[in-house]
Motif scaffolding. Structure first.
Motif, mmCIF file in Angstrom:
data_model
loop_
_atom_site.group_PDB
_atom_site.id
_atom_site.type_symbol
_atom_site.label_atom_id
_atom_site.label_comp_id
_atom_site.label_asym_id
_atom_site.label_seq_id
_atom_site.Cartn_x
_atom_site.Cartn_y
_atom_site.Cartn_z
ATOM 1 N N ARG A 4 0.835 -1.188 0.000
ATOM 2 C CA ARG A 4 0.000 0.000 0.000
ATOM 3 C C ARG A 4 0.873 1.243 0.000
ATOM 4 O O ARG A 4 1.921 1.264 0.633
ATOM 5 C CB ARG A 4 -0.791 0.025 1.291
ATOM 6 C CG ARG A 4 -2.228 -0.188 1.128
ATOM 7 C CD ARG A 4 -2.817 -0.430 2.516
ATOM 8 N NE ARG A 4 -3.752 -1.518 2.425
ATOM 9 C CZ ARG A 4 -5.004 -1.357 1.976
ATOM 10 N NH1 ARG A 4 -5.453 -0.175 1.626
ATOM 11 N NH2 ARG A 4 -5.814 -2.384 1.883
ATOM 12 N N ILE A 5 0.397 2.264 -0.681
ATOM 13 C CA ILE A 5 1.129 3.534 -0.682
ATOM 14 C C ILE A 5 0.329 4.510 0.194
ATOM 15 O O ILE A 5 -0.883 4.631 0.033
ATOM 16 C CB ILE A 5 1.233 4.090 -2.109
ATOM 17 C CG1 ILE A 5 1.976 3.103 -2.990
ATOM 18 C CG2 ILE A 5 1.906 5.448 -2.128
ATOM 19 C CD1 ILE A 5 1.677 3.279 -4.456
ATOM 20 N N HIS A 6 1.040 5.157 1.113
ATOM 21 C CA HIS A 6 0.381 6.165 1.946
ATOM 22 C C HIS A 6 1.015 7.516 1.665
ATOM 23 O O HIS A 6 2.241 7.612 1.565
ATOM 24 C CB HIS A 6 0.590 5.867 3.432
ATOM 25 C CG HIS A 6 -0.147 4.671 3.890
ATOM 26 N ND1 HIS A 6 -1.440 4.720 4.355
ATOM 27 C CD2 HIS A 6 0.215 3.374 3.943
ATOM 28 C CE1 HIS A 6 -1.841 3.497 4.670
ATOM 29 N NE2 HIS A 6 -0.854 2.659 4.430
ATOM 30 N N THR A 7 0.196 8.537 1.574
ATOM 31 C CA THR A 7 0.770 9.875 1.462
ATOM 32 C C THR A 7 -0.080 10.885 2.218
ATOM 33 O O THR A 7 -1.284 10.686 2.412
ATOM 34 C CB THR A 7 0.970 10.289 -0.014
ATOM 35 O OG1 THR A 7 1.649 11.546 -0.046
ATOM 36 C CG2 THR A 7 -0.344 10.413 -0.771
ATOM 37 N N GLN A 8 0.578 11.919 2.661
ATOM 38 C CA GLN A 8 -0.079 13.035 3.341
ATOM 39 C C GLN A 8 0.674 14.278 2.905
ATOM 40 O O GLN A 8 1.911 14.244 2.895
ATOM 41 C CB GLN A 8 0.163 12.888 4.837
ATOM 42 C CG GLN A 8 -1.048 12.656 5.677
ATOM 43 C CD GLN A 8 -0.664 12.666 7.155
ATOM 44 O OE1 GLN A 8 -0.240 13.671 7.697
ATOM 45 N NE2 GLN A 8 -0.795 11.518 7.784
ATOM 46 N N TYR A 161 4.520 13.487 3.332
ATOM 47 C CA TYR A 161 4.885 12.152 3.833
ATOM 48 C C TYR A 161 4.518 11.174 2.732
ATOM 49 O O TYR A 161 3.427 11.265 2.164
ATOM 50 C CB TYR A 161 4.045 11.898 5.085
ATOM 51 C CG TYR A 161 4.066 10.488 5.623
ATOM 52 C CD1 TYR A 161 4.820 10.161 6.745
ATOM 53 C CD2 TYR A 161 3.304 9.478 5.023
ATOM 54 C CE1 TYR A 161 4.829 8.868 7.253
ATOM 55 C CE2 TYR A 161 3.311 8.186 5.527
ATOM 56 C CZ TYR A 161 4.074 7.892 6.637
ATOM 57 O OH TYR A 161 4.082 6.620 7.137
ATOM 58 N N LEU A 162 5.428 10.274 2.399
ATOM 59 C CA LEU A 162 5.113 9.277 1.366
ATOM 60 C C LEU A 162 5.721 7.956 1.783
ATOM 61 O O LEU A 162 6.927 7.878 2.055
ATOM 62 C CB LEU A 162 5.699 9.736 0.014
ATOM 63 C CG LEU A 162 5.537 8.789 -1.183
ATOM 64 C CD1 LEU A 162 4.062 8.530 -1.500
ATOM 65 C CD2 LEU A 162 6.227 9.384 -2.417
ATOM 66 N N SER A 163 4.910 6.916 1.844
ATOM 67 C CA SER A 163 5.490 5.622 2.213
ATOM 68 C C SER A 163 4.920 4.504 1.367
ATOM 69 O O SER A 163 3.773 4.560 0.907
ATOM 70 C CB SER A 163 5.279 5.332 3.699
ATOM 71 O OG SER A 163 3.983 4.841 3.905
#
Ligand code: AMP
Ligand code: MG
Length: 301
Positions: A4-8, A161-163
């Motif tokens: 999964r890619i998470h970003t804020q 933020y990117l993970s």
């Protein structure tokens, strides 16, 4: 990439948020199509099929990432080695399948990054051993998020933020405060081992709990020691903090293979790199920059 890619991120122009999300997804998909071993039409699959028969011409982008991968092999004395796949490809963690000891012994000579020959002038890759296979799983996710982060930069976003899986990139801070990033407890998926404040940096964690199965009490997981051909078993988790995610991704996998003693010795020699290691007894080790001094240095008055 199976994660999964998470970003804020923050922006005061609502109109740019949608294209930013889209741009990130497209960039990560693009890199996956090129570099995944699970996609038959990827450039990397082509290399794996053809490079022992003849030199294969690749894109400058893949060539440069292969160069980087070999650079990390050199500085980690072979702990990072994309030819781990010569044996690694015989694992299926979802189905609980691992290669037999006989197979591991037979294929072990194929794990050696020196078998990968890059020709800078022609942009070609050639394998010098017939059983060699390569896989960029230890570096490509970090590379993909570094590349995807251009989507923030080109739109003037300075707080993001990117993970993707265990790899995280932090751009700027979280609006005046640091980002608080958790490092998972390797034996309790609901808990963090530690939460650390970070800004403007990358953090990657490699753990033996990411992709694994247990057979007769033995844990088989996705990080392979190039020396033995078996899952590396010195530690449970390694987190690396450094200037970009390509570097932290490659080094987290490498230090996982090296273990706490050799791993920390290497980290202390590298500039702008820090590490948090959790060993098999759940003991935590911090590189010297992260350790709180027990005595403050004398004040200058
Ligand atoms: P990470 O979770 O970033 O540590 O990456 C783990 C992935 O790196 C695995 O799924 C493999 O694709 C790849 N890998 C495993 N062992 C090695 C190794 N010794 N050197 C380089 N890549 C590896
Ligand atoms: Mg990694």
């Amino acid at each position: 990439m199976g994660t999964r890619i998470h970003t804020q991120f923050w922006t005061d122009q609502e109109s740019i948020s949608e294209p930013t999300f889209k741009g990130i997804k497209q960039e990560i998909d693009r890199i996956e199509q090129k570099m995944s071993v699970y996609i038959d039409s990827s450039e990397l699959s082509l290399v794996n099929r053809e490079a022992y028969k003849q030199p294969v011409i690749v894109s400058p982008e893949l060539f440069h990432l292969l160069e980087k991968a070999l650079h990390f092999s050199k500085i980690t004395h072979g702990a990072f080695d994309i030819t781990f796949a010569s044996i690694g490809h015989f694992y299926d963690y979802r189905k609980g399948i691992h290669p037999s000891s006989k197979k591991v012994d037979q294929l072990l000579p194929a794990i050696n990054y020196h078998w990968v020959e890059l020709n800078q002038k022609n942009l070609t890759v050639r394998f010098k051993h017939k059983n060699v296979k390569i896989d960029l799983g230890g570096i490509a996710k970090g590379y993909a998020i570094d590349q995807a982060a251009q989507q923030f930069k080109k739109r003037g976003i300075t707080s993001a933020y990117l993970s993707a899986g265990g790899d995280t990139l932090l751009i700027g801070d979280r609006r005046g405060r640091p980002w608080m990033v958790g490092i998972k407890d390797p034996r309790n998926e609901k808990a963090n081992a530690v939460v650390i404040p970070l800004e403007n940096t990358a953090l990657s964690t490699s753990g033996d709990y990411e992709r694994y199965f247990i057979e007769r009490g033995k844990r088989y997981h996705h990080i392979i020691s190039p020396k033995t051909g078996h899952s590396a078993d010195k530690v449970q988790s390694v987190s690396i903090i450094g200037p970009n995610a390509t570097t932290t991704d490659a080094l987290s996998t490498s230090i996982f293979v090296l273990g706490s003693k050799k791993g920390l010795a290497l980290i202390e020699k590298l500039e702008k790199i820090d590490a948090i290691i959790i060993d098999n007894n759940r003991k935590m080790y911090y590189s010297s920059n992260l350790q709180a001094p027990s005595v403050l240095s004398p004040s200058k008055k």
